[in-house]
Design a protein around this motif. Structure first.
Motif, PDB file in Angstrom:
ATOM      1  N   GLU A  90      52.271  -8.707  28.876  1.00 16.91           N
ATOM      2  CA  GLU A  90      52.752  -8.116  27.624  1.00 16.91           C
ATOM      3  C   GLU A  90      51.739  -8.290  26.491  1.00 16.91           C
ATOM      4  OE1 GLU A  90      56.833  -9.104  26.701  1.00 16.91           O
ATOM      5  OE2 GLU A  90      57.353  -9.137  28.831  1.00 16.91           O
ATOM      6  N   GLU A 101      57.679 -21.455  32.724  1.00 23.15           N
ATOM      7  CA  GLU A 101      58.563 -21.726  31.576  1.00 23.15           C
ATOM      8  C   GLU A 101      57.797 -21.652  30.257  1.00 23.15           C
ATOM      9  OE1 GLU A 101      58.646 -26.564  31.332  1.00 23.15           O
ATOM     10  OE2 GLU A 101      59.668 -25.647  33.024  1.00 23.15           O
ATOM     11  N   LYS A 104      57.330 -17.979  29.418  1.00 28.72           N
ATOM     12  CA  LYS A 104      58.587 -17.478  28.837  1.00 28.72           C
ATOM     13  C   LYS A 104      58.704 -17.879  27.369  1.00 28.72           C
ATOM     14  CE  LYS A 104      61.612 -17.299  32.868  1.00 28.72           C
ATOM     15  NZ  LYS A 104      62.807 -17.909  33.487  1.00 28.72           N
ATOM     16  N   LYS A 105      58.315 -19.116  27.058  1.00 29.84           N
ATOM     17  CA  LYS A 105      58.347 -19.596  25.671  1.00 29.84           C
ATOM     18  C   LYS A 105      57.431 -18.739  24.796  1.00 29.84           C
ATOM     19  CE  LYS A 105      57.163 -23.614  22.848  1.00 29.84           C
ATOM     20  NZ  LYS A 105      56.512 -24.910  22.806  1.00 29.84           N
ATOM     21  N   LEU A 107      56.463 -15.635  25.294  1.00 25.58           N
ATOM     22  CA  LEU A 107      57.025 -14.288  25.150  1.00 25.58           C
ATOM     23  C   LEU A 107      58.251 -14.269  24.245  1.00 25.58           C
ATOM     24  CD1 LEU A 107      56.637 -13.050  28.832  1.00 25.58           C
ATOM     25  CD2 LEU A 107      55.152 -12.569  26.866  1.00 25.58           C
ATOM     26  N   SER A 108      58.970 -15.370  24.211  1.00 32.52           N
ATOM     27  CA  SER A 108      60.146 -15.468  23.356  1.00 32.52           C
ATOM     28  C   SER A 108      59.761 -15.692  21.891  1.00 32.52           C
ATOM     29  CB  SER A 108      61.026 -16.620  23.846  1.00 32.52           C
ATOM     30  OG  SER A 108      62.049 -16.896  22.942  1.00 32.52           O
ATOM     31  N   GLU A 109      58.819 -16.599  21.672  1.00 34.02           N
ATOM     32  CA  GLU A 109      58.443 -16.974  20.301  1.00 34.02           C
ATOM     33  C   GLU A 109      57.433 -16.025  19.672  1.00 34.02           C
ATOM     34  OE1 GLU A 109      57.190 -21.063  20.314  1.00 34.02           O
ATOM     35  OE2 GLU A 109      59.144 -21.761  21.023  1.00 34.02           O
ATOM     36  N   ARG A 110      56.523 -15.484  20.477  1.00 36.96           N
ATOM     37  CA  ARG A 110      55.470 -14.586  20.006  1.00 36.96           C
ATOM     38  C   ARG A 110      54.810 -15.094  18.715  1.00 36.96           C
ATOM     39  NH1 ARG A 110      55.055 -10.259  23.099  1.00 36.96           N
ATOM     40  NH2 ARG A 110      56.801  -9.681  24.394  1.00 36.96           N
TER      41      ARG A 110
END
Length: 155
Positions: A90, A101, A104-105, A107-110
């Motif tokens: 992304e 994990e 994922k962090k 991509l979540s926080e950006r």
């Protein structure tokens, strides 16, 4: 699940049929696909790709890159943070044995000013580098135009 959908299809017509069909499609898994670039002779990369597939619920395609240094230069991976494989997720660069994990962090926080995260080298115990029960502490470093910072720690 398929049996319930089939029963609903038999009992439904018109607009109801469309809704049942859409509901069936929404339950299908639409996993992302990411490409990991690696040196053809490196086996730990494939072990890390298995970890990433499971942890990210994604398909990781392994592509042999004839010039990994040029690829890392292209994606502005700092020399001191380089490892054996590179993946683009992304728009972010994932360098080395980064746990799923932590991806994922990211991509979540950006976080602003971050273009990628890296686990420099090949620490024992990181995903893809498992060996018996041995674990070496390591850090995941965020990097980008604003510099470098510790994004996660694993002890």
């Amino acid at each position: 699940m398929i049996g319930k959908i089939a029963t609903a299809l038999k009992e439904t017509t018109g607009a109801g049929l469309l809704l049942v069909s859409l509901a069936a499609c929404s339950t299908a898994s639409h996993a992302a696909t990411y490409t990991m670039y690696r040196d053809a002779g490196c086996g730990c990369c494939l072990k890390w790709a298995e970890h990433a597939e499971t942890g990210l619920d994604a398909k990781v395609i392994s592509e042999d890159a004839p010039d990994m240094q040029a690829l890392k230069d292209l994606h502005n991976v700092p020399r001191e943070l380089r490892s054996c494989h590179t993946m683009i997720v992304e728009g972010y660069v994932i360098e080395g044995h980064v746990p799923a994990e932590t991806i994922k962090k990211l991509l979540s926080e950006r976080p602003a000013g971050v273009t990628g995260i890296a686990v420099p080298g090949m620490p024992v115990g990181s995903p893809g580098m498992e060996y018996r029960n041995m674990k070496q502490p390591y850090q995941v470093i965020a990097f980008g135009p604003s510099g470098q910072s510790i994004f996660a720690r694993y002890n």
